[in-house]
Write a protein that holds these residues in place. Structure first.
Motif, PDB file in Angstrom:
ATOM      1  N   ALA A  90       1.257  -1.157   0.038  1.00 41.69           N
ATOM      2  CA  ALA A  90      -0.097   0.010  -0.006  1.00 41.69           C
ATOM      3  C   ALA A  90       0.828   1.126   0.150  1.00 41.69           C
ATOM      4  CB  ALA A  90      -1.122   0.197   1.184  1.00 41.69           C
ATOM      5  N   LEU A  91       1.968   1.256   0.452  1.00 42.40           N
ATOM      6  CA  LEU A  91       2.927   2.514   0.366  1.00 42.40           C
ATOM      7  C   LEU A  91       3.316   3.088  -0.607  1.00 42.40           C
ATOM      8  CD1 LEU A  91       4.858   2.526   4.462  1.00 42.40           C
ATOM      9  CD2 LEU A  91       2.733   3.756   3.352  1.00 42.40           C
ATOM     10  N   THR A  92       4.239   1.655  -1.175  1.00 43.10           N
ATOM     11  CA  THR A  92       4.676   1.406  -2.703  1.00 43.10           C
ATOM     12  C   THR A  92       3.694   2.389  -3.409  1.00 43.10           C
ATOM     13  OG1 THR A  92       6.177  -0.252  -2.046  1.00 43.10           O
ATOM     14  CG2 THR A  92       5.811   0.880  -4.491  1.00 43.10           C
ATOM     15  N   ASP A  93       2.504   1.990  -3.603  1.00 43.17           N
ATOM     16  CA  ASP A  93       1.605   2.406  -4.341  1.00 43.17           C
ATOM     17  C   ASP A  93       1.322   3.767  -3.891  1.00 43.17           C
ATOM     18  OD1 ASP A  93      -0.558   1.295  -5.961  1.00 43.17           O
ATOM     19  OD2 ASP A  93      -2.489   2.005  -4.769  1.00 43.17           O
ATOM     20  N   PHE A  94       0.624   3.855  -2.494  1.00 44.98           N
ATOM     21  CA  PHE A  94       0.554   4.961  -2.517  1.00 44.98           C
ATOM     22  C   PHE A  94       2.002   6.337  -2.999  1.00 44.98           C
ATOM     23  CE2 PHE A  94       2.657   7.852   1.213  1.00 44.98           C
ATOM     24  CZ  PHE A  94       1.456   9.024   1.143  1.00 44.98           C
ATOM     25  N   ARG A  95       2.765   5.836  -2.903  1.00 48.45           N
ATOM     26  CA  ARG A  95       4.242   7.017  -3.300  1.00 48.45           C
ATOM     27  C   ARG A  95       4.106   7.145  -4.678  1.00 48.45           C
ATOM     28  NH1 ARG A  95       7.182   4.510   1.909  1.00 48.45           N
ATOM     29  NH2 ARG A  95       8.226   3.489  -0.021  1.00 48.45           N
ATOM     30  N   ARG A  96       3.831   5.700  -5.780  1.00 47.90           N
ATOM     31  CA  ARG A  96       3.575   5.867  -6.850  1.00 47.90           C
ATOM     32  C   ARG A  96       2.549   7.281  -7.401  1.00 47.90           C
ATOM     33  NH1 ARG A  96       4.706  -0.372  -9.335  1.00 47.90           N
ATOM     34  NH2 ARG A  96       6.974   0.496  -8.057  1.00 47.90           N
ATOM     35  N   LEU A 170       6.284  16.021 -10.002  1.00 51.32           N
ATOM     36  CA  LEU A 170       5.102  16.663 -10.520  1.00 51.32           C
ATOM     37  C   LEU A 170       4.581  15.220 -12.265  1.00 51.32           C
ATOM     38  CD1 LEU A 170       5.548  20.443 -10.668  1.00 51.32           C
ATOM     39  CD2 LEU A 170       3.946  18.926  -8.632  1.00 51.32           C
ATOM     40  N   VAL A 171       6.081  14.519 -12.159  1.00 50.57           N
ATOM     41  CA  VAL A 171       4.531  14.185 -13.376  1.00 50.57           C
ATOM     42  C   VAL A 171       3.523  13.273 -13.696  1.00 50.57           C
ATOM     43  CG1 VAL A 171       6.562  11.967 -13.728  1.00 50.57           C
ATOM     44  CG2 VAL A 171       5.254  13.146 -15.563  1.00 50.57           C
ATOM     45  N   HIS A 172       3.243  12.488 -12.385  1.00 49.49           N
ATOM     46  CA  HIS A 172       2.077  11.926 -11.916  1.00 49.49           C
ATOM     47  C   HIS A 172       1.595  12.118 -10.970  1.00 49.49           C
ATOM     48  CE1 HIS A 172       4.498  11.338  -8.524  1.00 49.49           C
ATOM     49  NE2 HIS A 172       3.471  10.799  -7.792  1.00 49.49           N
ATOM     50  N   ARG A 173       1.125  13.626 -11.560  1.00 49.35           N
ATOM     51  CA  ARG A 173      -0.256  14.424 -10.724  1.00 49.35           C
ATOM     52  C   ARG A 173      -0.566  14.237  -9.168  1.00 49.35           C
ATOM     53  NH1 ARG A 173      -3.217  14.104 -16.788  1.00 49.35           N
ATOM     54  NH2 ARG A 173      -1.652  15.111 -17.741  1.00 49.35           N
ATOM     55  N   PRO A 174       0.877  14.531  -8.309  1.00 53.65           N
ATOM     56  CA  PRO A 174       0.597  13.540  -7.379  1.00 53.65           C
ATOM     57  C   PRO A 174      -0.562  14.833  -6.330  1.00 53.65           C
ATOM     58  CG  PRO A 174       2.883  14.901  -7.058  1.00 53.65           C
ATOM     59  CD  PRO A 174       2.395  14.715  -9.212  1.00 53.65           C
ATOM     60  N   SER A 175      -0.821  14.193  -5.298  1.00 52.27           N
ATOM     61  CA  SER A 175      -1.858  14.807  -4.127  1.00 52.27           C
ATOM     62  C   SER A 175      -0.776  16.263  -3.862  1.00 52.27           C
ATOM     63  CB  SER A 175      -2.613  14.192  -3.550  1.00 52.27           C
ATOM     64  OG  SER A 175      -2.365  13.268  -3.156  1.00 52.27           O
ATOM     65  N   LEU A 176      -0.190  15.160  -3.006  1.00 53.45           N
ATOM     66  CA  LEU A 176       0.847  15.463  -2.233  1.00 53.45           C
ATOM     67  C   LEU A 176       2.602  16.051  -2.622  1.00 53.45           C
ATOM     68  CD1 LEU A 176       1.927  16.666   0.365  1.00 53.45           C
ATOM     69  CD2 LEU A 176       1.969  14.416   1.365  1.00 53.45           C
ATOM     70  N   LEU A 177       3.170  16.932  -2.705  1.00 50.24           N
ATOM     71  CA  LEU A 177       4.807  17.388  -3.095  1.00 50.24           C
ATOM     72  C   LEU A 177       5.419  17.547  -1.774  1.00 50.24           C
ATOM     73  CD1 LEU A 177       6.515  17.199  -5.845  1.00 50.24           C
ATOM     74  CD2 LEU A 177       6.161  19.403  -5.538  1.00 50.24           C
ATOM     75  N   ILE A 178       6.094  16.500  -1.478  1.00 51.02           N
ATOM     76  CA  ILE A 178       7.609  17.438  -0.370  1.00 51.02           C
ATOM     77  C   ILE A 178       8.320  17.618  -0.944  1.00 51.02           C
ATOM     78  CG2 ILE A 178       7.917  16.411   1.965  1.00 51.02           C
ATOM     79  CD1 ILE A 178       5.544  14.481   2.068  1.00 51.02           C
ATOM     80  N   ALA A 179       9.381  18.513  -0.712  1.00 52.47           N
ATOM     81  CA  ALA A 179      10.785  18.857  -0.378  1.00 52.47           C
ATOM     82  C   ALA A 179      11.557  19.159   0.887  1.00 52.47           C
ATOM     83  CB  ALA A 179      10.686  20.334  -1.496  1.00 52.47           C
TER      84      ALA A 179
END
Ligand SMILES: Nc1ncnc2c1ncn2[C@@H]1O[C@H](COP(=O)(O)OP(=O)(O)O)[C@@H](O)[C@H]1O
Ligand SMILES: [Mg+2]
Length: 241
Positions: A90-96, A170-179
């Motif tokens: 689930a975590l891998t899927d979430f990150r991807r 950003l390319v996969h249009r994430p709902s959350l970007l963390i830098a």
């Protein structure tokens, strides 16, 4: 004053929620309280700057949110996902699918050009090559590197490399970007170009954006500023409109 000291008011659209989260490490026979009872709610499309002295727990917070580490106690939700107890699949899927991560070191693939680096995550997800390339071109334009799309990584400046890493995140249009300290390894000119880009992404509300930074400029551009000391949040203030 730009930031009013008003209290956080959570609403139901909260995307991210940390509830009394702790993370302890053992260092010899000493316990390090890297996070020490952190509670935080972040709404969708908020732009949050996190600051505080070295060692205060900023990276630990990011790693817990990304599911790269588990909390010692407490709960972490990102949307519907209980990150603190999700299994590895689930975590891998979430990150991807939902998460974009940007670090101090860019981790780009040196044998590929900008376009290939940025389209790579989509290809891994099974998106067709043509669509991957088209979507990669769009974010490369967003980060201002269209002219450099066919250049290899070593032909780019540090700032251009980090902007490539941001495009890839950003390319996969994430709902959350963390830098996490995205300008920590850059000269001041390159750092400025990366900060401007993050400000643009934050202002455009393309995604929820959390930036760990020492930069006052980024912190001032953010809609919210979280300050940490010794594993705790000591200040949480919103930009007054
Ligand atoms: N894997 C680890 N093992 C032991 N101590 C750690 C580990 N990771 C972080 N720490 C400690 O936790 C505290 C917070 O670290 P960190 O989150 O990296 O802070 P920051 O990112 O704000 O500089 C520091 O005291 C650090 O030494
Ligand atoms: Mg750190």
């Amino acid at each position: 004053m730009l930031f009013a000291g008003c209290a956080a008011v959570a609403d139901k659209a909260d995307l991210i929620s940390l509830r009394n989260v702790t993370r302890h490490y053992k260092s010899g026979d000493r316990a390090v309280h890297a996070l020490d009872g952190v509670s935080l709610e972040i709404a969708q499309n908020e732009f949050v700057a996190v600051s505080g002295p070295s060692g205060c727990g900023k990276t630990t917070l990011i790693h817990l949110l990304a599911g790269l580490e588990r909390p010692t106690s407490g709960e972490i939700f990102v949307g519907d996902l209980a990150v603190h107890k999700a299994d590895d699949t689930a975590l891998t899927d979430f990150r991807r699918r939902q998460l974009g991560l940007v670090f101090q070191f860019f981790n780009l693939l040196p044998t590929m050009n900008v376009l290939e680096n940025v389209s790579f995550p989509l290809l891994l997800q099974g998106v067709a090559p043509r669509e991957s390339e088209q979507r990669a071109q769009e974010v490369i334009e967003l980060v201002g590197l269209s002219e450099r799309a066919r250049h290899f990584i070593h032909q780019l400046s540090g700032g251009e490399q980090q902007r490539t890493a941001i495009a890839r995140a950003l390319v996969h249009r994430p709902s959350l970007l963390i830098a996490d300290e995205p300008t920590g390894n850059l000269d001041s000119h390159s750092a400025a170009s990366v900060m401007q880009l993050l400000e643009k992404i934050g202002a455009g509300q393309l995604t929820t954006l959390i930036v760990v930074t020492h930069s006052d400029e980024v912190a001032q551009a953010a809609s919210r500023r979280v300050e940490m000391r010794d594993g705790k949040i000591v200040r949480d203030s919103f930009a007054s409109s």
